[in-house]
Design a protein around this motif. Structure first.
Motif, PDB file in Angstrom:
ATOM      1  N   ASP A   1       2.986 -56.713 -15.767  1.00 12.60           N
ATOM      2  CA  ASP A   1       1.669 -56.074 -15.660  1.00 12.60           C
ATOM      3  C   ASP A   1       1.278 -55.755 -14.208  1.00 12.60           C
ATOM      4  OD1 ASP A   1       1.416 -58.677 -14.917  1.00 12.60           O
ATOM      5  OD2 ASP A   1      -0.160 -59.198 -16.357  1.00 12.60           O
ATOM      6  N   MET A   2       2.226 -55.903 -13.282  1.00  7.10           N
ATOM      7  CA  MET A   2       1.929 -55.548 -11.880  1.00  7.10           C
ATOM      8  C   MET A   2       2.422 -54.117 -11.610  1.00  7.10           C
ATOM      9  SD  MET A   2       3.340 -57.214  -8.321  1.00  7.10           S
ATOM     10  CE  MET A   2       2.537 -58.777  -8.476  1.00  7.10           C
ATOM     11  N   PRO A   3       1.534 -53.236 -11.142  1.00  9.27           N
ATOM     12  CA  PRO A   3       1.976 -51.863 -10.913  1.00  9.27           C
ATOM     13  C   PRO A   3       2.877 -51.724  -9.682  1.00  9.27           C
ATOM     14  CG  PRO A   3      -0.321 -52.108 -10.272  1.00  9.27           C
ATOM     15  CD  PRO A   3       0.100 -53.425 -10.868  1.00  9.27           C
TER      16      PRO A   3
ATOM     17  N   ASP B   1      -6.458 -40.140  -7.240  1.00  6.84           N
ATOM     18  CA  ASP B   1      -7.216 -41.270  -7.803  1.00  6.84           C
ATOM     19  C   ASP B   1      -7.729 -42.187  -6.704  1.00  6.84           C
ATOM     20  OD1 ASP B   1      -6.444 -41.074 -10.903  1.00  6.84           O
ATOM     21  OD2 ASP B   1      -4.763 -40.471  -9.649  1.00  6.84           O
ATOM     22  N   LEU B   2      -6.934 -42.275  -5.641  1.00  4.03           N
ATOM     23  CA  LEU B   2      -7.274 -43.163  -4.525  1.00  4.03           C
ATOM     24  C   LEU B   2      -7.035 -42.404  -3.233  1.00  4.03           C
ATOM     25  CD1 LEU B   2      -5.271 -46.263  -5.865  1.00  4.03           C
ATOM     26  CD2 LEU B   2      -7.765 -46.062  -5.856  1.00  4.03           C
TER      27      LEU B   2
ATOM     28  N   PHE C   1     -11.263 -48.867  -9.972  1.00  2.00           N
ATOM     29  CA  PHE C   1     -10.049 -48.215 -10.493  1.00  2.00           C
ATOM     30  C   PHE C   1      -9.109 -49.310 -10.946  1.00  2.00           C
ATOM     31  CE2 PHE C   1      -5.694 -46.659 -10.006  1.00  2.00           C
ATOM     32  CZ  PHE C   1      -5.747 -45.507 -10.778  1.00  2.00           C
ATOM     33  N   ALA C   2      -8.520 -49.105 -12.120  1.00  2.00           N
ATOM     34  CA  ALA C   2      -7.580 -50.127 -12.618  1.00  2.00           C
ATOM     35  C   ALA C   2      -6.297 -49.480 -13.089  1.00  2.00           C
ATOM     36  CB  ALA C   2      -8.222 -50.907 -13.769  1.00  2.00           C
ATOM     37  N   ILE C   3      -5.199 -50.136 -12.785  1.00  4.86           N
ATOM     38  CA  ILE C   3      -3.923 -49.759 -13.377  1.00  4.86           C
ATOM     39  C   ILE C   3      -3.150 -51.041 -13.648  1.00  4.86           C
ATOM     40  CG2 ILE C   3      -2.988 -49.212 -11.061  1.00  4.86           C
ATOM     41  CD1 ILE C   3      -1.162 -47.188 -12.862  1.00  4.86           C
ATOM     42  N   LYS C   4      -2.662 -51.163 -14.870  1.00  2.00           N
ATOM     43  CA  LYS C   4      -2.082 -52.431 -15.331  1.00  2.00           C
ATOM     44  C   LYS C   4      -3.077 -53.540 -14.983  1.00  2.00           C
ATOM     45  CE  LYS C   4       2.690 -51.133 -15.799  1.00  2.00           C
ATOM     46  NZ  LYS C   4       4.065 -51.291 -15.321  1.00  2.00           N
ATOM     47  N   ASN C   5      -2.625 -54.631 -14.354  1.00  2.00           N
ATOM     48  CA  ASN C   5      -3.635 -55.677 -14.099  1.00  2.00           C
ATOM     49  C   ASN C   5      -4.206 -55.610 -12.677  1.00  2.00           C
ATOM     50  OD1 ASN C   5      -1.733 -56.755 -12.491  1.00  2.00           O
ATOM     51  ND2 ASN C   5      -1.937 -58.854 -13.234  1.00  2.00           N
TER      52      ASN C   5
END
Ligand SMILES: Cc1cc2nc3c(=O)[nH]c(=O)nc-3n(C[C@H](O)[C@H](O)[C@H](O)COP(=O)(O)O)c2cc1C
Length: 342
Positions: A209-211, A306-307, A10-14
């Motif tokens: 870019d850090m969520p 999502d998580l 799973f990815a969000i931003k970086n």
């Protein structure tokens, strides 16, 4: 090998997670030196869950001010001197392929060891709590700055994400609760205002870019507590201010006890996570009695969340993530030193 959802990236931003499993924040009340800095207990505790396969670890409630601690044994990030001890944990966790964030908080009226706890209004959380002193506007602005400074220190320590504690009756929640915040100023007229200012301040020191994660109590259980619509409305304002992911919990606001009781059954908070996900079209983390691997798998597979975060299940079993993946997928890949056991 069976098709599964729990062990998918799973990815969000970086922030790139190797799986959907989150270690939920859990206070250890173990800072014997009372200086807010993590010690060897915290090091072993968090690194063990990284070895145990969690995709994301969220370190426990870490307070932005000494008087914002639940107890003097809490972690804190009010001084640069606390950074190295966090850095040590974070870099070791990274060695095992896990990502790590920190939950930053102020306990407000639920600060038990503070001589004079503060809060939005002079309303106590219950018989075992002191009555808080209402914060002045200048003090509110100062606490917002403390959140910002704590976030800057967390970033310096190397975190992958930051979670604001906006749940469980701590200060951010106290402000957005109409039953706890009866101020007549701008922080009472707009109950999300304090949280929004905290979010905006923190975002200024976080890499773009850090969520940013926010934990929220979707509903309250106290007499005349707020309902899910209010929880969604607060989340909407927090989302507009820059929250990327909601970690959906409930309750913790204290008394007076109402007729509603928190659920005490598997997945009891999943419907709240789904409701916020659907209303805001935003990624969510579900939490609360999800430690049956099939239930955790179903929560992700059905797109309720999502998580999935697990708290007590990971206290019982530091390798919960590996064991859950093994249960739903038929195989799991441990650290190489342990491969012969799998
Ligand atoms: C020992 C302990 C400490 C906790 N401390 C925190 C905390 O620091 N911050 C927080 O948001 N929730 C805290 N919680 C709540 C958990 O993160 C989680 O939401 C709750 O235990 C429900 O999940 P579970 O059924 O998997 O245990 C704590 C729970 C436990 C058991």
């Amino acid at each position: 090998m069976t098709v599964n959802h729990l062990d998918t990236p799973f990815a969000i931003k970086n922030l790139e997670l190797k799986n959907r499993i989150v270690m939920a924040p859990m206070c250890q009340y173990s800072v014997e030196a009372k200086d807010g800095a993590p010690n060897d207990w915290h090091f072993v505790h968090y690194v063990s869950r990284a070895v145990g396969g969690a995709g994301l670890i969220i370190m426990e409630m870490t307070d932005v001010d000494p008087d914002g601690r639940i107890t003097d044994l809490d972690l804190g990030l009010w001084s640069d001197e606390q950074i190295p001890a966090f850095k040590r944990i974070i870099s070791e966790v990274h060695n095992y392929g896990a990502k790590i964030g920190i939950q930053i908080a102020h306990a407000g009226r639920k600060a038990e060891d503070a001589d004079q706890p503060v809060g939005p209004s002079a309303i106590s959380a219950g018989p075992r709590y002191k009555t808080p002193r209402p914060l002045s506007t200048d003090e509110i602005k100062w606490i917002v700055q403390q959140f910002k400074e704590a976030a800057r220190r967390a970033v310096e320590a190397g975190v992958d994400t930051i979670e604001i504690h906006g749940a469980h009756g701590y200060l951010v929640h106290q402000f957005h609760s109409p039953g706890i915040n009866i101020r007549e100023d701008e922080y009472g007229q707009d109950p999300a205002r304090f949280g929004v200012e905290v979010i905006q301040a923190i975002k200024r020191v976080m890499p773009a870019d850090m969520p940013l994660i926010m934990r929220i109590s979707a509903i309250e259980y106290m007499d005349n507590g707020y309902d899910l619509n209010h929880g969604i409305q607060m989340s909407r304002q927090y989302h507009a201010a820059g929250v990327d992911v909601f970690h959906v919990s409930s309750g913790g606001e204290g008394g007076p006890a109402g007729k509603l009781q928190p659920g005490n059954y598997p997945g009891y908070q999943v419907p709240f996570a789904r409701a916020i996900k659907e209303a805001l079209n935003v990624p969510v983390i579900a939490v609360g009695m999800l430690d049956d691997p099939k239930l955790a798998e179903a929560t992700v597979a059905n797109e309720d969340a999502d998580l999935v975060a697990v708290a007590r299940g990971m206290l019982r079993d530091p390798y919960w993530a590996l064991h859950a993946i093994q249960a739903v997928k038929g195989e799991a890949v441990p650290q190489k030193q342990y491969a012969r056991a799998y």
